[in-house]
Design a protein around this motif. Structure first.
Motif, PDB file in Angstrom:
ATOM      1  N   GLY A 281       0.793  -1.218   0.000  1.00 42.62           N
ATOM      2  CA  GLY A 281       0.000   0.000   0.000  1.00 42.62           C
ATOM      3  C   GLY A 281       0.828   1.271   0.000  1.00 42.62           C
ATOM      4  O   GLY A 281       2.030   1.282  -0.273  1.00 42.62           O
ATOM      5  N   ASN A 282       0.146   2.366   0.358  1.00 38.30           N
ATOM      6  CA  ASN A 282       0.735   3.702   0.301  1.00 38.30           C
ATOM      7  C   ASN A 282       1.875   3.876   1.294  1.00 38.30           C
ATOM      8  O   ASN A 282       1.885   3.262   2.361  1.00 38.30           O
ATOM      9  CB  ASN A 282      -0.335   4.754   0.595  1.00 38.30           C
ATOM     10  N   PRO A 283       2.838   4.729   0.960  1.00 37.22           N
ATOM     11  CA  PRO A 283       3.850   5.110   1.945  1.00 37.22           C
ATOM     12  C   PRO A 283       3.262   6.072   2.968  1.00 37.22           C
ATOM     13  O   PRO A 283       2.256   6.738   2.712  1.00 37.22           O
ATOM     14  CB  PRO A 283       4.935   5.787   1.102  1.00 37.22           C
ATOM     15  N   GLY A 284       3.891   6.140   4.132  1.00 40.17           N
ATOM     16  CA  GLY A 284       3.457   7.068   5.166  1.00 40.17           C
ATOM     17  C   GLY A 284       4.505   8.150   5.392  1.00 40.17           C
ATOM     18  O   GLY A 284       5.700   7.851   5.421  1.00 40.17           O
ATOM     19  N   PRO A 285       4.071   9.405   5.550  1.00 37.77           N
ATOM     20  CA  PRO A 285       2.689   9.867   5.410  1.00 37.77           C
ATOM     21  C   PRO A 285       2.322  10.071   3.938  1.00 37.77           C
ATOM     22  O   PRO A 285       3.162   9.903   3.053  1.00 37.77           O
ATOM     23  CB  PRO A 285       2.711  11.199   6.156  1.00 37.77           C
ATOM     24  N   TRP A 286       1.071  10.471   3.672  1.00 39.19           N
ATOM     25  CA  TRP A 286       0.665  10.765   2.300  1.00 39.19           C
ATOM     26  C   TRP A 286       1.500  11.906   1.716  1.00 39.19           C
ATOM     27  O   TRP A 286       1.755  11.934   0.529  1.00 39.19           O
ATOM     28  CB  TRP A 286      -0.811  11.158   2.266  1.00 39.19           C
ATOM     29  N   ASN A 287       1.864  12.863   2.543  1.00 44.78           N
ATOM     30  CA  ASN A 287       2.629  14.030   2.102  1.00 44.78           C
ATOM     31  C   ASN A 287       3.993  13.579   1.568  1.00 44.78           C
ATOM     32  O   ASN A 287       4.924  13.297   2.328  1.00 44.78           O
ATOM     33  CB  ASN A 287       2.804  15.000   3.267  1.00 44.78           C
ATOM     34  N   SER A 288       4.122  13.516   0.243  1.00 43.28           N
ATOM     35  CA  SER A 288       5.331  12.967  -0.372  1.00 43.28           C
ATOM     36  C   SER A 288       6.529  13.903  -0.262  1.00 43.28           C
ATOM     37  O   SER A 288       7.677  13.469  -0.420  1.00 43.28           O
ATOM     38  CB  SER A 288       5.073  12.646  -1.845  1.00 43.28           C
ATOM     39  N   ASN A 289       6.295  15.172   0.021  1.00 40.62           N
ATOM     40  CA  ASN A 289       7.394  16.119   0.132  1.00 40.62           C
ATOM     41  C   ASN A 289       8.275  15.833   1.353  1.00 40.62           C
ATOM     42  O   ASN A 289       9.417  16.282   1.415  1.00 40.62           O
ATOM     43  CB  ASN A 289       6.850  17.547   0.208  1.00 40.62           C
ATOM     44  N   MET A 290       7.755  15.086   2.314  1.00 41.64           N
ATOM     45  CA  MET A 290       8.515  14.757   3.519  1.00 41.64           C
ATOM     46  C   MET A 290       9.457  13.570   3.323  1.00 41.64           C
ATOM     47  O   MET A 290      10.305  13.317   4.178  1.00 41.64           O
ATOM     48  CB  MET A 290       7.546  14.449   4.671  1.00 41.64           C
ATOM     49  N   ARG A 291       9.309  12.825   2.230  1.00 48.73           N
ATOM     50  CA  ARG A 291      10.067  11.584   2.061  1.00 48.73           C
ATOM     51  C   ARG A 291      10.587  11.457   0.627  1.00 48.73           C
ATOM     52  O   ARG A 291      10.134  10.587  -0.138  1.00 48.73           O
ATOM     53  CB  ARG A 291       9.203  10.376   2.426  1.00 48.73           C
ATOM     54  N   PRO A 292      11.534  12.302   0.219  1.00 40.72           N
ATOM     55  CA  PRO A 292      12.080  12.211  -1.131  1.00 40.72           C
ATOM     56  C   PRO A 292      12.643  10.819  -1.409  1.00 40.72           C
ATOM     57  O   PRO A 292      13.196  10.172  -0.510  1.00 40.72           O
ATOM     58  CB  PRO A 292      13.181  13.271  -1.146  1.00 40.72           C
ATOM     59  N   GLY A 293      12.484  10.362  -2.659  1.00 42.79           N
ATOM     60  CA  GLY A 293      12.935   9.026  -3.036  1.00 42.79           C
ATOM     61  C   GLY A 293      11.785   8.158  -3.498  1.00 42.79           C
ATOM     62  O   GLY A 293      10.615   8.531  -3.413  1.00 42.79           O
ATOM     63  N   ASP A 294      12.106   6.971  -3.993  1.00 42.66           N
ATOM     64  CA  ASP A 294      11.070   6.054  -4.479  1.00 42.66           C
ATOM     65  C   ASP A 294      10.247   5.441  -3.360  1.00 42.66           C
ATOM     66  O   ASP A 294       9.140   4.961  -3.588  1.00 42.66           O
ATOM     67  CB  ASP A 294      11.702   4.937  -5.307  1.00 42.66           C
TER      68      ASP A 294
END
Length: 588
Positions: A281-294
């Motif tokens: 499923g989805n990575p956490g959190p939904w806010n992708s700007n907090m977790r750069p990378g694939d």
């Protein structure tokens, strides 16, 4: 987002979940007889029972039976309807299991029922004792059980795996698989492989870590555990078995510890490759700007060795997911010839709106084709790399301090071009039948920090329709060309599974309450029956006493009424329910 999550969960009446185990109505002598792992492997060929979720290890949901067909299906009539009773009538997403004159179904609030397959009389009922404070994100559903020997095995909303005696409903073993107070739960039907129970977990909205695990079917003891987020340690027979991926290769800092990747839909198994295919499923959190990378291995399909729990290959459908597109959708093995070459393939209709075909032996990309009206987040896939061509302007912006980030319109919505509801593949037509939805959303990011047991999103959204005449669409797709052969449009979202047969039939349900049958080659609607509540379960078919039967669960619920916003309000008059419906042709 926390307020919206609380509003969604508020309708679940979680504070009143005090349940008791019902005493069996009949208790024949306990026997160790029943389906073996080999019987379950042969489920797709045996027509006198339904022994697995998906009607076979490949989960093609295809029956070779032809007694019921496109010429006579208009005569289909109910045999009986069995109520699940009580006040727990929420989403009934279960697929029935049929064996030895008994139909086994799971119900909302982690219940299991055994009904006589000829009369509909209830044999026994089991209600899990759920604690206060469980945290299911998307209704109190359960999608089905597994059967093996004398056991019926299912997962619960407080993250337990329970084996019941199939004759009596008495508990044989009960294992805790995760901490529900951290946001873990479980709703998927387990899978039986080599006398092991294979299962996943739910809770991706709470900063959990997804896992695929295997337990001994007879004792419930853990054999192996494989986390789905890089940096987390796997185990085999209680010993460390290597971390997943490479620490911090695609995750910054310590975010891999709360990385999501829930395996909340379970998997499929191919005995030919000896691989389990499990979506994440989805990575956490939904806010992708907090977790750069694939952010591996979220939003992916993993091929796992069932003997060791090691990952043999992976394919990520949405790298660096920023729209909650998940990747849990079922990966269905099939064989086909493409460009004159016979190939061992697998297909997946993803939340992100693309239909993927991969080489199931090694995960190599074959094709990706859009199966919904629009995909605003990406413009196709690079055929050489298998990566999406992102439309960068349609990624939600980063928050500015305490202020929310730039809002974008994204389609599909986070509820997906296809959500949990399983598609079917016909060996007769060579087509996949996809229950899909056309909708979009305004989505924006907000500041968020992780807190155990709290929603971990960092995003807010508003779902919107994108077509004037429909949201749901049942689509027949040719996997060798990526072309849609036909489609049936439905006003309400489609949220139930699909069944197809060699009798040139396709069955699926609608929220409006109908179970419908279509011509598998043309899409013409041939038959429908009103069940009294929305149909969001997965239909099955089997042979009994020389006749072909069809069964489906009826009971409106799931994520749409909880999360659908303005879309959900359009269908707020749909009645809830909880019934097993069984049909056949009348005798002449």
């Amino acid at each position: 987002m926390k307020s919206r999550l609380k509003r969604g969960l508020g309708g679940l009446a979680l504070g009143s979940l005090t349940m008791t185990c019902a005493i069996a109505l009949s208790a024949p002598a306990i026997a160790a007889d029943g389906p073996t792992s080999q019987d379950i492997l042969n489920d797709a060929q045996s027509t006198g029972d339904v022994l697995s979720y998906g009607m076979g290890p490949w989960a093609q949901r295809f029956s070779p039976m032809t007694q019921l067909n496109s010429d006579n299906v208009k005569g289909l009539v109910p045999v009986f309807a069995s109520s699940l009773g009580g006040e727990k009538q929420r989403g009934q997403e279960s697929q029935p299991i049929v064996y030895d004159g008994t139909i086994y179904v799971t119900g909302s609030y982690s219940r299991v029922f055994a009904f006589d397959s000829r009369t509909g009389e209830k044999k026994w009922e089991y209600d899990a004792r759920l604690p206060d404070g469980i945290m299911p994100c998307c209704d109190v559903v359960n999608r089905g059980a597994a059967i093996h020997g004398d056991k019926i095995i299912f997962a619960t909303l407080d993250a337990h795996l329970i084996a019941l005696n199939r004759h009596t409903g008495k508990v044989i073993w009960n294992k805790t698989i995760a901490d529900y107070q951290a946001g873990y739960s479980a709703t998927a039907a387990p899978m039986i492989v080599k006398d092991m129970v294979i299962y996943g977990n739910s809770g991706g909205e709470f900063g959990i870590v997804g896992r695929a695990e295997a337990r001994d079917v007879n004792t419930g003891e853990l054999i192996w555990s494989r986390p789905t987020v890089e940096g987390n340690m796997g185990t085999l027979h209680g010993q460390d078995n290597g971390i997943t991926g490479k620490l911090n290769a695609t995750w910054p800092g310590d975010m891999w510890k709360t990385g999501g990747g829930a395996t909340w839909l379970g998997g499929t198994y191919d005995p030919g490759t000896n691989l389990i295919y499990m979506g994440t499923g989805n990575p956490g959190p939904w806010n992708s700007n907090m977790r750069p990378g694939d952010n591996l291995y979220t939003a992916s399909t993993l091929a796992i060795d069932p003997d060791t729990g090691t990952i043999k290959w992976h394919y990520q459908t949405t790298p660096h997911d920023g729209w909650d597109f998940d990747g849990v959708n079922e990966f269905i093995p099939f064989d086909a010839t493409i460009n004159g070459k016979p190939m061992k393939l697998g297909a997946k209709a993803d939340r992100n709106g693309y239909f993927f075909v991969l080489d199931r032996t090694n995960g190599k990309f074959v094709s990706a084709n859009k199966f919904v009206m629009q995909t605003t987040w990406a413009n196709g896939y690079n055929p050489k790399t298998g990566r999406p061509n992102f439309i960068d302007d349609n990624r939600p912006g980063a928050p500015n301090g305490a202020e929310k980030g730039k809002s974008v319109f994204a389609s599909p919505s986070f509820l997906g071009g296809k959500n949990w509801m399983p598609m079917a593949y016909s060996q007769a037509t060579g087509l996949f039948y996809i229950p899909s939805n056309d909708w979009g959303m305004d989505i924006w990011n907000e500041p968020i920090t992780y807190k155990k047991g709290a929603a971990y999103l960092g995003a807010e959204f508003t779902i919107k329709p994108i077509a004037p005449d429909h949201i749901g669409a049942l689509r027949a797709m040719d996997p060798t060309t990526g072309k849609i052969v036909w489609e049936y449009k439905n006003k309400a979202p489609l949220w139930g599974g699909v069944l197809t047969t060699a009798g040139n039939l396709v069955f699926t349900g609608t929220p409006e309450g109908y179970l419908k049958a279509f011509d598998a080659r043309t899409g013409q609607e041939l038959w429908k029956f009103q069940t009294g509540s929305g149909v969001v379960g997965s239909p099955i078919t089997w042979e009994q006493d020389g006749e072909q039967y069809v069964a489906v669960m009826s009971g409106w619920g799931g994520a749409v009424p909880l999360w659908g916003g303005e879309v959900a309000k359009t269908f707020k008059e749909i009645s809830q329910g909880g019934s097993l419906w069984v049909f056949k042709l009348p005798k002449h």
